[in-house]
Design a protein around this motif. Structure first.
Motif, PDB file in Angstrom:
ATOM      1  N   LEU A 169       2.307   1.684  -3.665  1.00 41.12           N
ATOM      2  CA  LEU A 169       0.757   2.192  -4.061  1.00 41.12           C
ATOM      3  C   LEU A 169       0.337   3.808  -4.134  1.00 41.12           C
ATOM      4  O   LEU A 169       0.087   4.554  -4.665  1.00 41.12           O
ATOM      5  CB  LEU A 169      -0.466   1.879  -3.862  1.00 41.12           C
ATOM      6  N   ALA A 170       0.133   3.963  -2.785  1.00 37.51           N
ATOM      7  CA  ALA A 170       0.278   5.356  -2.549  1.00 37.51           C
ATOM      8  C   ALA A 170       1.123   5.998  -2.913  1.00 37.51           C
ATOM      9  O   ALA A 170       1.315   7.632  -3.189  1.00 37.51           O
ATOM     10  CB  ALA A 170      -0.381   5.663  -0.466  1.00 37.51           C
ATOM     11  N   GLN A 209      -7.036   9.004  -7.143  1.00 38.75           N
ATOM     12  CA  GLN A 209      -7.555   8.495  -5.751  1.00 38.75           C
ATOM     13  C   GLN A 209      -7.999   6.801  -6.624  1.00 38.75           C
ATOM     14  O   GLN A 209      -8.610   6.159  -5.739  1.00 38.75           O
ATOM     15  CB  GLN A 209      -8.713   9.345  -4.719  1.00 38.75           C
ATOM     16  N   GLY A 250      -5.977  -1.461  -5.061  1.00 41.72           N
ATOM     17  CA  GLY A 250      -6.330  -1.833  -3.539  1.00 41.72           C
ATOM     18  C   GLY A 250      -7.372  -3.155  -3.569  1.00 41.72           C
ATOM     19  O   GLY A 250      -6.757  -3.928  -2.503  1.00 41.72           O
ATOM     20  N   GLN A 282      -0.798  -6.828  -7.866  1.00 44.77           N
ATOM     21  CA  GLN A 282      -0.684  -5.174  -7.694  1.00 44.77           C
ATOM     22  C   GLN A 282      -0.311  -4.611  -9.270  1.00 44.77           C
ATOM     23  O   GLN A 282      -0.803  -3.597  -9.920  1.00 44.77           O
ATOM     24  CB  GLN A 282       0.382  -4.513  -7.177  1.00 44.77           C
ATOM     25  N   THR A 287       0.600   7.142  -6.403  1.00 42.62           N
ATOM     26  CA  THR A 287      -1.005   7.668  -7.092  1.00 42.62           C
ATOM     27  C   THR A 287      -0.857   9.525  -6.890  1.00 42.62           C
ATOM     28  O   THR A 287      -0.989  10.123  -6.656  1.00 42.62           O
ATOM     29  CB  THR A 287      -1.571   7.173  -6.309  1.00 42.62           C
ATOM     30  N   ARG A 298      -6.519   4.013  -6.719  1.00 41.04           N
ATOM     31  CA  ARG A 298      -5.970   3.637  -5.883  1.00 41.04           C
ATOM     32  C   ARG A 298      -6.601   2.739  -5.459  1.00 41.04           C
ATOM     33  O   ARG A 298      -6.610   1.417  -4.560  1.00 41.04           O
ATOM     34  CB  ARG A 298      -5.080   4.420  -4.556  1.00 41.04           C
ATOM     35  N   ASP A 338       0.783  -1.348   0.380  1.00 42.91           N
ATOM     36  CA  ASP A 338      -0.227  -0.005   0.141  1.00 42.91           C
ATOM     37  C   ASP A 338       1.338   1.370  -0.239  1.00 42.91           C
ATOM     38  O   ASP A 338       0.301   2.317  -1.232  1.00 42.91           O
ATOM     39  CB  ASP A 338      -0.864  -0.034   1.415  1.00 42.91           C
TER      40      ASP A 338
END
Length: 226
Positions: free
Chosen positions: A105-106, A199, A206, A184, A109, A202, A102
C-alpha cells in the motif's frame, strides 16, 4: 504492473546484469499494460508487445510465462514477501502479513504522490482494476495465483506448529490471511473513486484492513508456538 504505467516497486541493490533484466521486464510490462488499457486484453497479441519493445516474442516469454502475467506480475513478489515475513516461527503471523500489505500500500501511494498528474494516475489505476476484473482470462489467472499463494501460506503456517499441511486449521487460516488482500483491493477501489490525496488514501485503506484483521486475529494465535 510496471514502470510509469503503474509500478510501485522499490529497487534493492543489484548487479548490472540483474538491473538490465529488471529494466527490460519493467518495460515489457509497462508497454503491455498501456496497450491492454488502450485496446483491451484480447485485442493485443504478445507479438505486438515484443515488436513495440524491440525484442522477440520468445524474449517476452522468457520474462513472463503467460500473456496474463504481463499485466498481473506482482504475485511472485507477494509470495516472496510472505515467505520472508512468515519465516520466523516466533513472530505472530498476522502482524507479519499486515507488514507485507502495508508495504504494498505504501508503494502504491508513494507512486501516486510522485505522479505529475495524480488524477490521471488514479484514473489509470481504476481502468487497470476494471480490466483485470472484467476479462475472463485475467480473472482465471488471478484465481490460479491465489490458489498458489494459499497453498504456500498453508504450508508455512502448518510448519510453525508441526502440523500437517492438510490440517483444516492451517487451510482456513491461510484463506483468512489472504482474504486481507481482497479487503485492501476493494477498499482501494472504493476510496480511489473519491479522489483522496495519497496519504489520506493510505490511512483510509489501512484502517479498513486493520478492521478486517481484528476479526481474524483470534484464529491466528495458535500459529505462534508458545
Amino acid at each position: 504492473m510496471s514502470d510509469t504505467a503503474v509500478s510501485w516497486r522499490s529497487d534493492a541493490p543489484m548487479g548490472l546484469r540483474e538491473r538490465k533484466k529488471r529494466e527490460l521486464r519493467a518495460r515489457l510490462s509497462a508497454t503491455a499494460t498501456r496497450m491492454f488499457l488502450e485496446r483491451g486484453f484480447d485485442a493485443v497479441r504478445v507479438a505486438e508487445i515484443a515488436e513495440a519493445c524491440g525484442v522477440s516474442e520468445r524474449t517476452v516469454f522468457n520474462h513472463f510465462p503467460t500473456k496474463e502475467s504481463l499485466l498481473l506480475d506482482r504475485f511472485d513478489d507477494t509470495l516472496s514477501a510472505l515467505r520472508a515475513a512468515l519465516a520466523d516461527p516466533a513472530a505472530p503471523p498476522l502482524p507479519a502479513v499486515l507488514g507485507v500489505l502495508d508495504d504494498e500500500l505504501a508503494g502504491l501511494t508513494t507512486w501516486l504522490a510522485a505522479q505529475p498528474d495524480p488524477a490521471g494516475a488514479t484514473a489509470t489505476l481504476r481502468r487497470f482494476r476494471e480490466l483485470s476484473t472484467s476479462t475472463a482470462e485475467l480473472r482465471a489467472h488471478q484465481h490460479g495465483m491465489v490458489e498458489r499463494l494459499t497453498d504456500a501460506v498453508t504450508g508455512l503456517l502448518a510448519g510453525r506448529v508441526g502440523a500437517d499441511r492438510c490440517a483444516p486449521e492451517a487451510q482456513i487460516a491461510a484463506v483468512a490471511l489472504l482474504g486481507l488482500w481482497r479487503v485492501q483491493a476493494a477498499s482501494l477501489n472504493r476510496h480511489l473513486a473519491a479522489n483522496h490525496p495519497p496519504q489520506r488514501l493510505r490511512d483510509l485503506v489501512g484502517a479498513d484492513v486493520s478492521r478486517a484483521a481484528a476479526t481474524i486475529e483470534p484464529a491466528l494465535r495458535e500459529f505462534t508456538p508458545g
